[in-house]
Scaffold this active site. Structure first.
Site, PDB file in Angstrom:
ATOM      1  N   CYS A  23      27.436 -23.996   4.555  1.00 42.84           N
ATOM      2  CA  CYS A  23      28.697 -24.008   3.766  1.00 42.84           C
ATOM      3  C   CYS A  23      29.417 -24.647   4.499  1.00 42.84           C
ATOM      4  O   CYS A  23      30.114 -24.451   5.510  1.00 42.84           O
ATOM      5  CB  CYS A  23      29.127 -22.601   3.814  1.00 42.84           C
ATOM      6  SG  CYS A  23      30.954 -22.320   3.281  1.00 42.84           S
ATOM      7  N   CYS A  26      33.089 -23.206   5.279  1.00 42.12           N
ATOM      8  CA  CYS A  26      32.978 -22.394   6.371  1.00 42.12           C
ATOM      9  C   CYS A  26      32.936 -23.013   7.776  1.00 42.12           C
ATOM     10  O   CYS A  26      33.444 -22.506   8.717  1.00 42.12           O
ATOM     11  CB  CYS A  26      31.274 -21.424   6.498  1.00 42.12           C
ATOM     12  SG  CYS A  26      31.271 -20.648   5.046  1.00 42.12           S
TER      13      CYS A  26
END
Length: 98
Positions: A23, A26
């Site tokens: 991600c 993230c």
């Protein structure tokens, strides 16, 4: 490692970061959370949970997308949000519940 429930009960304020290795947002959030953690020193625990390695926990907390942050105060969930926030935004939110 301690059980998840033990961690959120033992520490007065815990910020959980549900994330994933793949991600992009993230990865952006990672350094921001380190800054937030150092801002609060021992008053805040920040715990990163990989949703791919902890599917049951992600399901239990109904994590639909990553990153999702959940703030616990004295073992109770007091806030949650998906997406990336700035250090200033996170500090403001944590201060509200601290």
């Amino acid at each position: 490692m301690a059980k998840f429930s033990e961690i959120i009960e033992q520490h007065p304020t815990v910020l959980i970061d549900f994330s994933a290795v793949w991600c992009g947002p993230c990865q952006v959030l990672g350094p921001i959370l380190k800054e937030v953690k150092s801002h609060y020193a021992d008053q805040l625990s920040v715990i990163k949970i990989d949703v791919d390695k902890n599917k049951d926990l992600a399901t239990q907390y109904r994590v639909q997308g990553v990153p999702t942050m959940v703030l616990f105060k004295e073992g109770q969930q007091v806030w949650r949000q998906s997406g990336v926030l700035s250090k200033e935004q996170l500090i403001e939110i944590i201060d509200k519940h601290h």
